[in-house]
Design a protein around this motif. Structure first.
Motif, PDB file in Angstrom:
ATOM      1  N   VAL A 135      -9.835   6.985  10.634  1.00 34.36           N
ATOM      2  CA  VAL A 135      -8.552   6.328  10.920  1.00 34.36           C
ATOM      3  C   VAL A 135      -7.472   7.391  10.874  1.00 34.36           C
ATOM      4  CG1 VAL A 135      -6.898   4.573  10.195  1.00 34.36           C
ATOM      5  CG2 VAL A 135      -9.357   4.169   9.915  1.00 34.36           C
ATOM      6  N   GLU A 136      -6.771   7.563  11.976  1.00 38.07           N
ATOM      7  CA  GLU A 136      -5.751   8.611  12.032  1.00 38.07           C
ATOM      8  C   GLU A 136      -4.730   8.410  10.916  1.00 38.07           C
ATOM      9  OE1 GLU A 136      -2.731  10.784  15.212  1.00 38.07           O
ATOM     10  OE2 GLU A 136      -4.006   9.134  15.861  1.00 38.07           O
ATOM     11  N   GLY A 137      -4.456   9.485  10.183  1.00 35.37           N
ATOM     12  CA  GLY A 137      -3.494   9.434   9.086  1.00 35.37           C
ATOM     13  C   GLY A 137      -4.118   9.140   7.735  1.00 35.37           C
ATOM     14  N   VAL A 138      -5.413   8.845   7.724  1.00 34.57           N
ATOM     15  CA  VAL A 138      -6.109   8.580   6.463  1.00 34.57           C
ATOM     16  C   VAL A 138      -6.994   9.770   6.136  1.00 34.57           C
ATOM     17  CG1 VAL A 138      -7.762   7.111   5.244  1.00 34.57           C
ATOM     18  CG2 VAL A 138      -6.071   6.082   6.783  1.00 34.57           C
ATOM     19  N   GLY A 139      -6.616  10.525   5.091  1.00 38.36           N
ATOM     20  CA  GLY A 139      -7.413  11.662   4.656  1.00 38.36           C
ATOM     21  C   GLY A 139      -8.157  11.342   3.376  1.00 38.36           C
ATOM     22  N   PRO A 140      -8.921  12.283   2.866  1.00 35.89           N
ATOM     23  CA  PRO A 140      -9.694  12.032   1.644  1.00 35.89           C
ATOM     24  C   PRO A 140      -8.848  11.578   0.456  1.00 35.89           C
ATOM     25  CG  PRO A 140     -10.475  14.018   2.730  1.00 35.89           C
ATOM     26  CD  PRO A 140      -9.242  13.599   3.464  1.00 35.89           C
ATOM     27  N   LYS A 141      -7.655  12.173   0.288  1.00 36.27           N
ATOM     28  CA  LYS A 141      -6.818  11.760  -0.850  1.00 36.27           C
ATOM     29  C   LYS A 141      -6.395  10.301  -0.716  1.00 36.27           C
ATOM     30  CE  LYS A 141      -4.920  16.145  -2.476  1.00 36.27           C
ATOM     31  NZ  LYS A 141      -3.704  16.912  -2.785  1.00 36.27           N
ATOM     32  N   THR A 142      -6.070   9.887   0.510  1.00 34.74           N
ATOM     33  CA  THR A 142      -5.710   8.486   0.738  1.00 34.74           C
ATOM     34  C   THR A 142      -6.885   7.578   0.428  1.00 34.74           C
ATOM     35  OG1 THR A 142      -4.088   9.069   2.424  1.00 34.74           O
ATOM     36  CG2 THR A 142      -4.949   6.832   2.488  1.00 34.74           C
ATOM     37  N   VAL A 143      -8.077   8.009   0.861  1.00 35.61           N
ATOM     38  CA  VAL A 143      -9.277   7.217   0.574  1.00 35.61           C
ATOM     39  C   VAL A 143      -9.447   7.048  -0.940  1.00 35.61           C
ATOM     40  CG1 VAL A 143     -11.799   7.190   0.692  1.00 35.61           C
ATOM     41  CG2 VAL A 143     -10.471   7.840   2.704  1.00 35.61           C
ATOM     42  N   GLY A 144      -9.286   8.145  -1.676  1.00 40.21           N
ATOM     43  CA  GLY A 144      -9.417   8.068  -3.129  1.00 40.21           C
ATOM     44  C   GLY A 144      -8.406   7.130  -3.749  1.00 40.21           C
ATOM     45  N   THR A 145      -7.163   7.255  -3.312  1.00 36.29           N
ATOM     46  CA  THR A 145      -6.106   6.397  -3.860  1.00 36.29           C
ATOM     47  C   THR A 145      -6.390   4.932  -3.591  1.00 36.29           C
ATOM     48  OG1 THR A 145      -4.450   8.146  -3.592  1.00 36.29           O
ATOM     49  CG2 THR A 145      -3.642   5.870  -3.774  1.00 36.29           C
ATOM     50  N   LEU A 146      -6.753   4.599  -2.349  1.00 38.12           N
ATOM     51  CA  LEU A 146      -6.978   3.199  -1.995  1.00 38.12           C
ATOM     52  C   LEU A 146      -8.233   2.638  -2.652  1.00 38.12           C
ATOM     53  CD1 LEU A 146      -5.947   3.189   1.785  1.00 38.12           C
ATOM     54  CD2 LEU A 146      -4.609   2.515  -0.219  1.00 38.12           C
ATOM     55  N   TYR A 147      -9.202   3.506  -2.955  1.00 41.42           N
ATOM     56  CA  TYR A 147     -10.380   3.015  -3.679  1.00 41.42           C
ATOM     57  C   TYR A 147     -10.006   2.670  -5.121  1.00 41.42           C
ATOM     58  CZ  TYR A 147     -14.719   2.963  -6.312  1.00 41.42           C
ATOM     59  OH  TYR A 147     -15.733   2.605  -7.160  1.00 41.42           O
ATOM     60  N   TYR A 148      -9.309   3.584  -5.772  1.00 40.75           N
ATOM     61  CA  TYR A 148      -8.977   3.356  -7.181  1.00 40.75           C
ATOM     62  C   TYR A 148      -7.932   2.256  -7.368  1.00 40.75           C
ATOM     63  CZ  TYR A 148     -11.681   7.541  -8.229  1.00 40.75           C
ATOM     64  OH  TYR A 148     -12.707   8.451  -8.352  1.00 40.75           O
ATOM     65  N   GLU A 149      -7.022   2.104  -6.409  1.00 42.23           N
ATOM     66  CA  GLU A 149      -5.961   1.090  -6.539  1.00 42.23           C
ATOM     67  C   GLU A 149      -6.385  -0.281  -6.022  1.00 42.23           C
ATOM     68  OE1 GLU A 149      -3.012   1.404  -7.983  1.00 42.23           O
ATOM     69  OE2 GLU A 149      -3.326   3.513  -8.504  1.00 42.23           O
ATOM     70  N   LEU A 150      -7.166  -0.289  -4.919  1.00 35.45           N
ATOM     71  CA  LEU A 150      -7.471  -1.563  -4.259  1.00 35.45           C
ATOM     72  C   LEU A 150      -8.965  -1.820  -4.073  1.00 35.45           C
ATOM     73  CD1 LEU A 150      -4.765  -1.392  -1.412  1.00 35.45           C
ATOM     74  CD2 LEU A 150      -4.587  -2.592  -3.598  1.00 35.45           C
ATOM     75  N   GLY A 151      -9.793  -0.860  -4.450  1.00 35.45           N
ATOM     76  CA  GLY A 151     -11.229  -1.049  -4.284  1.00 35.45           C
ATOM     77  C   GLY A 151     -11.701  -0.939  -2.851  1.00 35.45           C
ATOM     78  N   VAL A 152     -10.944  -0.247  -1.998  1.00 33.83           N
ATOM     79  CA  VAL A 152     -11.308  -0.094  -0.589  1.00 33.83           C
ATOM     80  C   VAL A 152     -12.498   0.858  -0.466  1.00 33.83           C
ATOM     81  CG1 VAL A 152     -10.562   0.822   1.641  1.00 33.83           C
ATOM     82  CG2 VAL A 152      -9.012  -0.608   0.287  1.00 33.83           C
ATOM     83  N   GLU A 153     -13.607   0.375   0.119  1.00 36.68           N
ATOM     84  CA  GLU A 153     -14.800   1.190   0.308  1.00 36.68           C
ATOM     85  C   GLU A 153     -15.171   1.353   1.774  1.00 36.68           C
ATOM     86  OE1 GLU A 153     -18.086  -0.254  -1.955  1.00 36.68           O
ATOM     87  OE2 GLU A 153     -16.960  -0.368  -3.842  1.00 36.68           O
ATOM     88  N   THR A 154     -14.818   0.398   2.611  1.00 40.01           N
ATOM     89  CA  THR A 154     -15.237   0.389   4.020  1.00 40.01           C
ATOM     90  C   THR A 154     -14.047   0.148   4.934  1.00 40.01           C
ATOM     91  OG1 THR A 154     -15.632  -1.998   4.075  1.00 40.01           O
ATOM     92  CG2 THR A 154     -17.461  -0.588   3.308  1.00 40.01           C
ATOM     93  N   LEU A 155     -14.288   0.289   6.237  1.00 42.01           N
ATOM     94  CA  LEU A 155     -13.244  -0.028   7.217  1.00 42.01           C
ATOM     95  C   LEU A 155     -12.824  -1.482   7.105  1.00 42.01           C
ATOM     96  CD1 LEU A 155     -14.234   1.770  10.554  1.00 42.01           C
ATOM     97  CD2 LEU A 155     -12.161   2.123   9.215  1.00 42.01           C
ATOM     98  N   GLU A 156     -13.783  -2.368   6.848  1.00 35.38           N
ATOM     99  CA  GLU A 156     -13.475  -3.789   6.720  1.00 35.38           C
ATOM    100  C   GLU A 156     -12.549  -4.027   5.526  1.00 35.38           C
ATOM    101  OE1 GLU A 156     -16.481  -2.531   7.340  1.00 35.38           O
ATOM    102  OE2 GLU A 156     -16.545  -3.206   9.428  1.00 35.38           O
ATOM    103  N   ASP A 157     -12.844  -3.336   4.410  1.00 38.57           N
ATOM    104  CA  ASP A 157     -11.964  -3.445   3.236  1.00 38.57           C
ATOM    105  C   ASP A 157     -10.563  -2.941   3.567  1.00 38.57           C
ATOM    106  OD1 ASP A 157     -14.177  -4.306   1.795  1.00 38.57           O
ATOM    107  OD2 ASP A 157     -14.533  -2.359   0.860  1.00 38.57           O
ATOM    108  N   LEU A 158     -10.497  -1.843   4.306  1.00 41.32           N
ATOM    109  CA  LEU A 158      -9.204  -1.253   4.653  1.00 41.32           C
ATOM    110  C   LEU A 158      -8.395  -2.211   5.510  1.00 41.32           C
ATOM    111  CD1 LEU A 158      -7.474   1.383   4.508  1.00 41.32           C
ATOM    112  CD2 LEU A 158      -8.536   2.039   6.684  1.00 41.32           C
ATOM    113  N   GLU A 159      -9.037  -2.806   6.495  1.00 43.05           N
ATOM    114  CA  GLU A 159      -8.330  -3.740   7.377  1.00 43.05           C
ATOM    115  C   GLU A 159      -7.866  -4.973   6.606  1.00 43.05           C
ATOM    116  OE1 GLU A 159      -8.768  -5.735  11.798  1.00 43.05           O
ATOM    117  OE2 GLU A 159     -10.592  -5.159  10.719  1.00 43.05           O
TER     118      GLU A 159
END
Length: 579
Positions: free
Chosen positions: A98-122
């Motif tokens: 996803v354009e604009g989503v880097g590894p640090k963003t992935v880490g933040t969204l996992y720890y804050e919201l439990g986002v693991e997949t594209l479906e979780d992100l959406e």
């Protein structure tokens, strides 16, 4: 077959997971090691078998990384990487597509919201949860939503440059199986599409069981998906590899059929019907004396053992796989107008490379040595200029470019190759070129490329850059990154006409993450009279080998050697650059 790409991919995943956990310094080291391993001419698996000291011969690989490479080669996994995956169980590849989503963003969204997949992100974005996370906001959240659809589509396909090495490896493995009489890749990977779904491999044999048993015993296989009497599938390091076995007398028919494309095959089949013939995966059959029948082998079989025979049976010469996209190739073949496509050996040099002066890994002399090793006649050093899109201070100022010209001239006197002093200048949003005219005039080669504002229509912007009297090549014209961003929209016809009028070449950037221009655009450009340059954008000597991907992309666009600027002899090249 080297496993360098596979090992590099693991180290890049390591870097992403470390960065996602906000670890400093280490991610950069892992990425540098990955890049050097990917571009290394040495087989790193073979080095690992000789121990850590041998792996450390690869630049940028220290004790810790060397030990992990050896561990992976010996055991098939890296314990610390498995621990990181368990700590951060995210689909890193999908999320960072996803354009604009880097590894640090992935880490933040996992720890804050439990986002693991594209479906979780959406789901999180649509619920308005992302904008509530510190450091994010409504604009970021909307940008993520806008780019998820592209990312989901991209994630379903693998980069050719990552999948092709696996295809080559399994093909070579099966070619050594005694029961396998003929082995070829098929499908989109044989047509050298920039992204592929699965790796398809076809084997001609009279002992299908032996071939399938050998296939499922392939040491690289992680999971066996299925294994039947005529086909099998497995998964290796995330890639699905599909095998189909046929009897030798039907190998050519099956190879033609399973190479595709579907549209090419439909047009070929219709041509056969007009001649009372039937074309399918079993051969070409004369059905003039046959009533309607569901039997695929009904009629007199007149071809099928070889692919050449399949085309000859319907009155056509063999058509190269790269051209089989139903873009007029069958009509051209029937008229005797198929071009003699460019070959990798036709390429005499590279006009877009980088050194340690900007963001490359090696000296000018080392890059020249790599080009000499490839048998090239010339090499252009085109480090980044300062300007839009150049972060981290990697771009050279006009004064630094002038100093580099002096060094290129000095090295040129000592090496067995013609070195050209050049630059990769940046094309601004208004089409401006980010280097002073006096410096541009002193250079041999000016590559101008878009690096920022990579959305919307960029046609006028590229045309303006083409009209600059010192620009010689437009580098990666759309700025796309496969599976990451689509790049700017370009009216290729207009851009190509301007390039033809001003004596500017349009680049196929051979980096498998780009392959920009793509084959369809190349065909349009050539029909408009433009010249093509097949460059690698190499940042180290090993990645000069990316030229194979650029050449096959050129072939997808019907390019002959005469259409490719850097297939020219040195004198002819200089005439083009000086005109």
């Amino acid at each position: 077959m080297s496993r360098n790409e596979e090992i590099a991919g693991l180290l890049e995943e390591f870097a992403d997971l470390l960065e996602a956990q906000d670890v400093e310094y280490k991610p950069r080291a892992y990425r540098r090691a990955a890049e050097n391993i990917r571009g290394s001419p040495a087989d790193v698996e073979g080095l690992a078998m000789d121990g850590e000291a041998a792996v450390k011969d690869v630049e940028g690989v220290g004790d810790a990384i060397a030990s992990k490479v050896v561990e992976y080669v010996e055991t098939g996994e890296i314990e610390e990487l498995e621990e990181l995956r368990a700590e951060l169980p995210v689909d890193m590849g999908a999320l960072t597509s996803v354009e604009g989503v880097g590894p640090k963003t992935v880490g933040t969204l996992y720890y804050e919201l439990g986002v693991e997949t594209l479906e979780d992100l959406e789901t999180a974005a649509r619920a308005g949860e992302i904008q509530e996370v510190k450091g994010f906001g409504p604009k970021t959240e909307q940008n993520i939503l806008d780019n998820i659809a592209f990312a989901r589509q991209a994630h379903d396909r693998e980069l050719l440059g990552e999948a092709r090495p696996y295809g080559d490896r399994v093909r070579d493995y099966l070619a050594d199986v005694p029961a396998a009489e003929e082995v070829e890749l098929a499908g989109s990977i044989r047509r050298w599409r920039p992204t592929i779904g699965d790796v398809d491999v076809l084997v001609g044999t009279n002992d299908a069981e032996a071939v399938i048993d050998a296939f499922t015993d392939w040491p690289q296989a992680d999971t066996i998906i299925e294994a039947g009497t005529s086909k099998a599938s497995l998964r290796a390091d995330g890639f699905q590899v599909d095998l189909r076995v046929v009897v030798p007398e039907e190998f050519g028919a099956a190879l033609q059929y399973f190479t595709g494309s579907k549209d090419h095959n439909v047009t070929l089949r219709n041509r056969a019907i007009d001649r009372d013939l039937k074309v399918n995966e079993y051969g070409v059959f004369d059905v003039s004396e046959v009533d309607a029948d569901d039997d695929q082998r009904a009629g007199e079989r007149i071809a099928g053992e070889t692919e050449e025979g399949m085309y000859d049976a319907v009155g056509l010469p063999w058509i190269p796989p790269e051209m089989r996209e139903d873009r007029g190739e069958i009509d051209a073949a029937a008229a005797g107008d198929l071009p003699a496509l460019v070959e990798e050996d036709d390429v005499r040099g590279d006009l877009h490379t980088h050194t340690e002066w900007s963001d490359g890994q090696n000296t000018i002399r080392e890059m020249a040595a790599g080009a000499v090793e490839r048998g090239y006649d010339y090499l252009a050093v085109t480090d980044h200029a300062t300007g839009p899109g150049m972060v981290g201070g990697v771009g050279l100022s006009d004064a630094e470019l002038s100093d580099q010209i002096d060094e290129v001239r000095a090295v040129d006197e000592d090496v067995e190759i013609d070195l050209l002093a050049g630059v990769e200048a940046n094309i601004g949003a208004d089409g401006s070129v980010s280097v002073g005219d006096d410096v541009l005039e002193a250079l041999d080669v000016v590559v101008a490329s878009p690096h920022v504002s990579l959305d919307g229509d960029g046609t006028d912007r590229l045309v303006t850059a083409i009209e600059h009297p010192e620009v010689d090549v437009i580098g990666h014209p759309t700025g796309r990154l496969l599976n990451q961003r689509s790049g700017i929209d370009v009216d290729v016809q207009r851009v190509a006409e301007a390039a033809a009028d001003h004596g500017v070449a349009l680049e196929i950037n051979s980096d498998p993450r780009r392959l920009d221009l793509d084959g369809g655009a190349v065909k349009v450009a050539l029909e408009a009279g433009a010249t093509i340059a097949v460059d690698t954008d190499a940042h180290q000597p090993g990645t000069l080998s990316y030229v194979r991907y650029g050449v096959h992309t050129a072939r997808r666009g019907w390019a002959a050697a005469d259409d490719v600027l850097n297939a020219s002899e040195t004198a002819e090249l200089r005439d083009f650059l000086d005109s």
